[in-house]
Design a protein around this motif. Structure first.
Motif, PDB file in Angstrom:
ATOM      1  N   HIS B 300     -20.847 102.258  10.942  1.00 58.99           N
ATOM      2  CA  HIS B 300     -20.570 101.372  12.081  1.00 58.99           C
ATOM      3  C   HIS B 300     -21.783 100.509  12.357  1.00 58.99           C
ATOM      4  CE1 HIS B 300     -22.706 104.807  13.680  1.00 58.99           C
ATOM      5  NE2 HIS B 300     -23.162 103.986  14.603  1.00 58.99           N
ATOM      6  N   SER B 301     -21.586  99.475  13.143  1.00 62.00           N
ATOM      7  CA  SER B 301     -22.710  98.656  13.588  1.00 62.00           C
ATOM      8  C   SER B 301     -22.549  98.378  15.070  1.00 62.00           C
ATOM      9  CB  SER B 301     -22.753  97.338  12.805  1.00 62.00           C
ATOM     10  OG  SER B 301     -21.517  96.662  12.903  1.00 62.00           O
ATOM     11  N   ILE B 302     -23.671  98.306  15.754  1.00 59.79           N
ATOM     12  CA  ILE B 302     -23.660  97.960  17.175  1.00 59.79           C
ATOM     13  C   ILE B 302     -24.222  96.550  17.272  1.00 59.79           C
ATOM     14  CG2 ILE B 302     -24.546  98.556  19.460  1.00 59.79           C
ATOM     15  CD1 ILE B 302     -24.610 101.463  18.569  1.00 59.79           C
ATOM     16  N   PHE B 303     -23.457  95.647  17.861  1.00 55.68           N
ATOM     17  CA  PHE B 303     -23.843  94.240  17.905  1.00 55.68           C
ATOM     18  C   PHE B 303     -25.156  94.070  18.656  1.00 55.68           C
ATOM     19  CE2 PHE B 303     -23.770  89.805  19.078  1.00 55.68           C
ATOM     20  CZ  PHE B 303     -23.214  89.205  17.964  1.00 55.68           C
ATOM     21  N   PRO B 304     -26.103  93.280  18.174  1.00 53.49           N
ATOM     22  CA  PRO B 304     -25.995  92.530  16.934  1.00 53.49           C
ATOM     23  C   PRO B 304     -26.520  93.235  15.690  1.00 53.49           C
ATOM     24  CG  PRO B 304     -27.921  91.809  18.181  1.00 53.49           C
ATOM     25  CD  PRO B 304     -27.258  92.885  18.999  1.00 53.49           C
ATOM     26  N   ASN B 305     -27.560  94.067  15.815  1.00 56.57           N
ATOM     27  CA  ASN B 305     -28.265  94.467  14.596  1.00 56.57           C
ATOM     28  C   ASN B 305     -28.483  95.958  14.438  1.00 56.57           C
ATOM     29  OD1 ASN B 305     -30.150  94.576  16.682  1.00 56.57           O
ATOM     30  ND2 ASN B 305     -31.867  94.157  15.331  1.00 56.57           N
ATOM     31  N   GLY B 306     -27.671  96.763  15.093  1.00 56.54           N
ATOM     32  CA  GLY B 306     -27.763  98.216  14.916  1.00 56.54           C
ATOM     33  C   GLY B 306     -26.907  98.640  13.739  1.00 56.54           C
ATOM     34  N   ILE B 307     -27.500  99.420  12.861  1.00 57.41           N
ATOM     35  CA  ILE B 307     -26.850  99.768  11.600  1.00 57.41           C
ATOM     36  C   ILE B 307     -26.670 101.271  11.510  1.00 57.41           C
ATOM     37  CG2 ILE B 307     -27.184  99.763   9.086  1.00 57.41           C
ATOM     38  CD1 ILE B 307     -27.563  96.996   9.462  1.00 57.41           C
ATOM     39  N   LEU B 308     -25.441 101.740  11.366  1.00 54.33           N
ATOM     40  CA  LEU B 308     -25.185 103.173  11.173  1.00 54.33           C
ATOM     41  C   LEU B 308     -26.000 104.000  12.146  1.00 54.33           C
ATOM     42  CD1 LEU B 308     -23.998 102.015   8.521  1.00 54.33           C
ATOM     43  CD2 LEU B 308     -25.046 103.876   7.305  1.00 54.33           C
ATOM     44  N   GLY B 309     -25.666 103.870  13.398  1.00 53.67           N
ATOM     45  CA  GLY B 309     -26.403 104.613  14.404  1.00 53.67           C
ATOM     46  C   GLY B 309     -27.699 103.913  14.702  1.00 53.67           C
ATOM     47  N   PHE B 310     -28.747 104.691  14.765  1.00 54.53           N
ATOM     48  CA  PHE B 310     -30.023 104.131  15.169  1.00 54.53           C
ATOM     49  C   PHE B 310     -30.832 103.739  13.937  1.00 54.53           C
ATOM     50  CE2 PHE B 310     -34.458 105.170  16.785  1.00 54.53           C
ATOM     51  CZ  PHE B 310     -34.662 103.883  17.221  1.00 54.53           C
ATOM     52  N   ARG B 311     -30.433 102.631  13.297  1.00 51.43           N
ATOM     53  CA  ARG B 311     -31.218 102.009  12.234  1.00 51.43           C
ATOM     54  C   ARG B 311     -31.151 100.519  12.525  1.00 51.43           C
ATOM     55  NH1 ARG B 311     -30.592 103.554   6.528  1.00 51.43           N
ATOM     56  NH2 ARG B 311     -28.909 102.048   6.548  1.00 51.43           N
ATOM     57  N   LEU B 312     -32.202  99.796  12.210  1.00 45.49           N
ATOM     58  CA  LEU B 312     -32.292  98.422  12.693  1.00 45.49           C
ATOM     59  C   LEU B 312     -32.453  97.421  11.565  1.00 45.49           C
ATOM     60  CD1 LEU B 312     -34.805  99.119  15.612  1.00 45.49           C
ATOM     61  CD2 LEU B 312     -32.310  98.960  15.748  1.00 45.49           C
ATOM     62  N   ALA B 313     -31.744  96.298  11.689  1.00 39.92           N
ATOM     63  CA  ALA B 313     -31.939  95.155  10.793  1.00 39.92           C
ATOM     64  C   ALA B 313     -32.679  94.107  11.615  1.00 39.92           C
ATOM     65  CB  ALA B 313     -30.590  94.625  10.307  1.00 39.92           C
ATOM     66  N   LEU B 314     -33.998  94.035  11.452  1.00 41.37           N
ATOM     67  CA  LEU B 314     -34.812  93.141  12.281  1.00 41.37           C
ATOM     68  C   LEU B 314     -34.985  91.808  11.567  1.00 41.37           C
ATOM     69  CD1 LEU B 314     -37.475  95.815  13.284  1.00 41.37           C
ATOM     70  CD2 LEU B 314     -35.718  94.837  14.780  1.00 41.37           C
ATOM     71  N   PRO B 315     -34.487  90.724  12.170  1.00 39.58           N
ATOM     72  CA  PRO B 315     -34.544  89.426  11.500  1.00 39.58           C
ATOM     73  C   PRO B 315     -35.984  88.956  11.328  1.00 39.58           C
ATOM     74  CG  PRO B 315     -33.759  89.191  13.767  1.00 39.58           C
ATOM     75  CD  PRO B 315     -33.846  90.661  13.487  1.00 39.58           C
ATOM     76  N   ARG B 316     -36.259  88.396  10.153  1.00 39.06           N
ATOM     77  CA  ARG B 316     -37.597  87.869   9.856  1.00 39.06           C
ATOM     78  C   ARG B 316     -37.455  86.524   9.154  1.00 39.06           C
ATOM     79  NH1 ARG B 316     -38.683  91.070  13.057  1.00 39.06           N
ATOM     80  NH2 ARG B 316     -39.993  92.930  12.877  1.00 39.06           N
ATOM     81  N   GLY B 317     -36.642  85.648   9.739  1.00 38.72           N
ATOM     82  CA  GLY B 317     -36.323  84.383   9.088  1.00 38.72           C
ATOM     83  C   GLY B 317     -34.949  84.505   8.451  1.00 38.72           C
TER      84      GLY B 317
END
Ligand code: FES
Ligand SMILES: [Fe+2]
Lengths: 169, 445
Positions: B300-317
Motif C-alpha cells: 500500500h501507499s499513503i499519499f503522497p510518498n509513504g511506501i508499504l507502511g513506514f518507508r519513504l520515497a523522498l523526492p530529490r529532483g
C-alpha cells in the motif's frame, strides 16, 4: 620471517583470489570460500558526534544492509543463474581492489583479518559507482584451506549513492 | 476533463497519462509546493525518539526537519534551518540534546524550537533582535498508532480526516496490538527514478511475477515459500482498494491465515501462525472480528510518498529519489519472531534486498523514457481494469473487482491532479468517514 609475516603472505593470495572470483563472476566458487555457519554482515553507518563514535555503526540485531547466513548467500548466487535477476542481468562489471591487510591469530587458532577495499561497479550504459570500505573477517582453516566464518563489511557511506547494492563485497 | 484546470494528466476512461509529470522540472517544483507543502507527510515513528530530548533527523519533501521530543515529552517537527543565515543546526542522524547550537555564528535553539541564545545580543544587536520571532520554523505534528506525520499547511484537516477510512485497513497492521510497534532504520539510498513511480508501484501486483521471478523462484526452492506466479496472482483472494487518496491492497480471506511475510521459511511461518493465534483475542478486541479475522493489509501507499507502511520515497529532483527503508515490528512479539521478520525484510527490501534490487532499473527507465524527444510524447498506458471497480458492501473505498488492476494507479494520479489543481486545502476533496471502526483501537493506538 615472523609468524605474523608468514600469515600475511598466506592470506594476501587468498584475498586476491577471492577478488578475481568475484570479478570473473565465478560466484559458486566464491560462496565456497565461506564456512557453513558464516555470518555475512553489513551494518548501517550513521552520522553521530565524534564523541559518540560508538554509535556510528548499527549493531547486530538492528536493521542491517546484509545479515546473511550461508543459505541466503547461496540463494543470492542461485538467483543470478535464473537469467532473470534483473539488477544483475545484464551483469555489472566490477573490479575489487583489496589491500591494507592486517591479520593476527586468535587464541582458538582462527584468524582475524582486516582489509580495505575499493570496488568499482559499472552497469548498463553509464551507471557507475565506487564503493569504498573495509572488511573485518574471521577466518578458519577448513580441510587445509582458509574460509571466512564471519565477515563484517563497513561501507564508507551514509546515504548509498548507488541505485542498488547487487554486487558482493 | 475540465480544460480550465492547469493539470489534466490522466484520462480516466483510457488510463493514458502524460509522462512529462516524471521528468519536468517545473512540474516537480510545483509538486514541492502543492503536494509536499500541503499533505500530511510521514516523518518518523515514536520509537525513534523514545525519551525526553531525543531527536531524529528526517525530511519533509526536500526540506530537512528535526523531529524532537522536548523535555516535557512533546513532539516537534522543526525545519533544520538556522533563522540567521540558514545553516543547518543539526548534522547528525539522531541523538539526544536539549539544545542545538548553529555551528556558523552560534545561535542556539532549545529542542522545542525556541531561540534561546544569540552571541552579541547586546553588544552587536543592541538588544534589538526580535528573538521570539526567530525560533526554528515548526510544522504541525500528529501521530497515528506511533507513526509521526507532519504538515506545513495551517489549513490542513486533521490527520484522522486525512487518513480517513484508509485507517480501517491500516489498523490491521499498525494498530493491531496494545504494545504497538517499533521502527528500525532507515537504510538510505538514492534511486535514479521519479518518486511517483515508486509510490504507484505499491499497488502494482502485476509486476511481481515478472520483476521478482528470480527471487521468488530461489525462495521457493530454498525456503518453501509460494512461487508468486501469474496464476497465483490472478487467482488471489486479495483486493485492490483506493480510499481517500491512499492506495491499498488487502487479503480478503476468512481463513485466519497469518499475514504474509516476505521471505520467511516454513519453520518461521509455523512460529508466526502460533503467534497470530495467540494474539487473535487481543486483535479482535482492538479491531473487531471482521478486521481481525478477514482483512490483512498488503502492499500500500499513503499519499503522497509513504511506501508499504513506514518507508519513504523522498523526492530529490524529478529524476532522483532518496529511499528510506525501515522495518516496523510488533514491539512485544517474541524476539525470535522479530528477528525473522527483520531479516526477511532486510533480505528482500532495501538497496541490497533480493526483491527490491530488481525493481530499480525498471523504475528508472520509466522515468528516463520521459526525457527523450520521441518517447516523452507517448503516454503511459494504465488501462487495466477500467470500468471494473466500484463501491463494495463490506469494504470502504473504491474496490477493484480483480486484485490485478491499475485502478489504484489511475486514482493515485487523479489524486495528484486534485492537489496540483487546488488553490488551497479547501479545494482538495476528502471522503467522509463511513467505515465502522469496531473495537478499541483509536488514532492514538
Ligand atoms: S547561520 Fe546560524 S548563527 Fe549564523
Ligand atoms: Fe517490486
Amino acid at each position: 620471517m615472523t609468524e605474523q609475516q608468514a600469515l600475511w603472505l598466506e592470506l594476501m593470495p587468498f584475498y586476491i583470489r577471492e577478488a578475481w572470483l568475484l570479478d570473473e563472476r565465478r560466484f559458486k566458487e566464491w560462496v565456497d570460500l565461506f564456512t557453513d555457519d558464516v555470518l555475512y554482515f553489513m551494518p548501517r553507518r550513521k552520522n553521530v558526534p565524534r564523541r559518540e563514535a560508538h554509535r556510528e555503526l548499527t549493531e547486530l540485531g538492528d536493521l542491517a544492509i546484509f545479515e546473511e547466513d550461508k543459505r541466503y548467500l547461496e540463494m543470492r548466487v542461485a538467483r543470478l543463474d535464473t537469467g532473470m535477476a534483473w539488477a544483475e542481468d545484464p551483469p555489472s562489471r566490477t573490479r575489487h581492489m583489496i589491500g591494507n591487510l592486517e591479520a593476527a591469530f586468535l587464541e582458538n587458532g582462527e584468524v582475524e583479518a582486516r582489509t580495505a577495499f575499493l570496488v568499482y561497479r559499472s552497469h548498463l550504459e553509464t551507471d557507475h559507482q565506487l564503493l569504498s570500505g573495509c572488511r573485518e573477517d574471521t577466518l578458519r582453516k577448513v580441510d587445509g584451506g582458509w574460509k571466512v566464518a564471519k565477515r563484517t563489511i563497513v561501507l564508507d557511506a551514509n546515504v548509498l549513492l548507488d541505485k542498488n547494492l547487487s554486487v558482493f563485497l | 476533463m475540465d480544460t480550465a484546470l492547469k493539470y489534466a494528466v490522466i484520462d480516466p476512461a483510457t488510463g493514458k497519462i502524460d509522462r512529462r509529470i516524471f521528468s519536468d522540472q517545473a512540474i516537480y517544483d510545483d509538486e514541492m509546493e502543492k503536494i509536499f507543502g500541503r499533505a500530511w507527510l510521514m516523518i518518523g515513528h515514536e520509537s525513534l525518539v523514545p525519551s525526553p530530548d531525543d531527536y531524529f533527523h528526517t525530511y519533509m519533501g526536500e526540506d530537512p526537519v528535526i523531529l524532537t521530543r522536548d523535555g516535557q515529552g512533546r513532539l516537534h517537527a522543526l525545519l533544520n534551518m538556522c533563522r540567521h543565515r540558514g545553516n543547518r543546526v543539526v548534522r547528525c542522524d539522531d541523538g539526544n540534546a536539549k539544545r542545538f547550537m548553529c555551528s556558523y555564528h552560534g545561535w542556539t535553539y532549545r529542542n522545542d524550537g525556541t531561540l534561546e541564545h544569540v552571541p552579541g545580543k547586546t553588544e552587536a544587536y543592541y538588544d534589538e533582535l526580535d528573538m521570539a520571532s526567530l525560533g526554528l520554523i515548526e510544522a504541525r505534528v500528529e501521530t497515528y498508532a506511533g507513526i509521526i506525520f507532519a504538515t506545513w499547511a495551517k489549513d490542513a484537516p486533521s490527520l484522522e480526516a486525512y487518513l480517513g477510512d484508509a485507517r480501517w485497513y491500516l489498523d490491521t497492521v499498525f494498530n493491531r496490538l496494545d504494545g504497538g510497534m517499533q521502527a528500525m532504520g532507515p537504510l538510505k539510498w538514492l534511486e535514479p527514478a521519479n518518486w511517483k513511480t515508486m509510490v504507484d508501484n505499491c499497488s502494482d501486483n502485476y509486476h511481481v511475477p515478472t520483476s521478482h521471478i528470480s527471487s521468488a523462484a530461489v525462495q521457493s526452492r530454498f525456503l518453501g515459500r509460494p512461487r508468486l506466479s501469474h496464476e497465483d496472482q490472478f487467482a488471489s483472494p486479495n483486493k485492490h482498494v483506493f480510499v481517500n487518496g491512499h492506495a491499498l491492497t488487502f487479503r480478503d480471506a476468512d481463513d485466519n491465515a497469518p499475514r504474509y511475510v516476505h521471505g520467511v521459511s516454513d519453520k518461521i511461518m509455523q512460529m508466526f501462525k502460533e503467534y497470530h493465534e495467540a494474539t487473535m483475542p487481543e486483535v479482535e478486541r482492538r479491531l473487531g472480528t471482521l478486521r481481525a479475522r478477514r482483512v490483512q493489509l498488503g502492499n500500500h501507499s499513503i499519499f503522497p510518498n509513504g511506501i508499504l507502511g513506514f518507508r519513504l520515497a523522498l523526492p530529490r529532483g524529478p529524476l532522483r529519489t532518496e529511499f528510506w527503508h525501515f522495518v516496523l515490528l510488533d514491539r512485544d512479539a517474541p524476539e525470535e519472531l522479530k528477528r525473522a521478520i527483520r531479516i526477511g525484510s532486510q533480505a528482500n527490501n532495501g538497496a541490497a534486498g533480493m526483491f527490491e534490487q530488481d525493481d530499480v532499473d525498471n523504475w528508472r527507465q520509466v522515468t528516463d523514457a520521459s526525457t527523450s524527444r520521441m518517447a516523452r510524447g507517448l503516454p503511459q498506458d494504465l488501462s487495466m481494469g477500467v470500468g471494473h471497480a466500484g463501491l463494495h458492501a463490506d469494504y470502504p473505498g473504491v474496490v477493484s473487482e480483480r486484485y490485478i488492476s491499475e485502478n489504484n494507479q489511475r486514482l493515485f494520479y487523479m489524486r495528484w491532479e486534485q492537489f496540483m489543481n487546488a488553490g488551497s486545502w479547501g479545494d482538495i476533496p476528502l471522503e467522509p468517514m463511513k467505515a465502522r471502526f469496531e473495537g478499541s483501537a483509536t488514532m492514538r493506538g
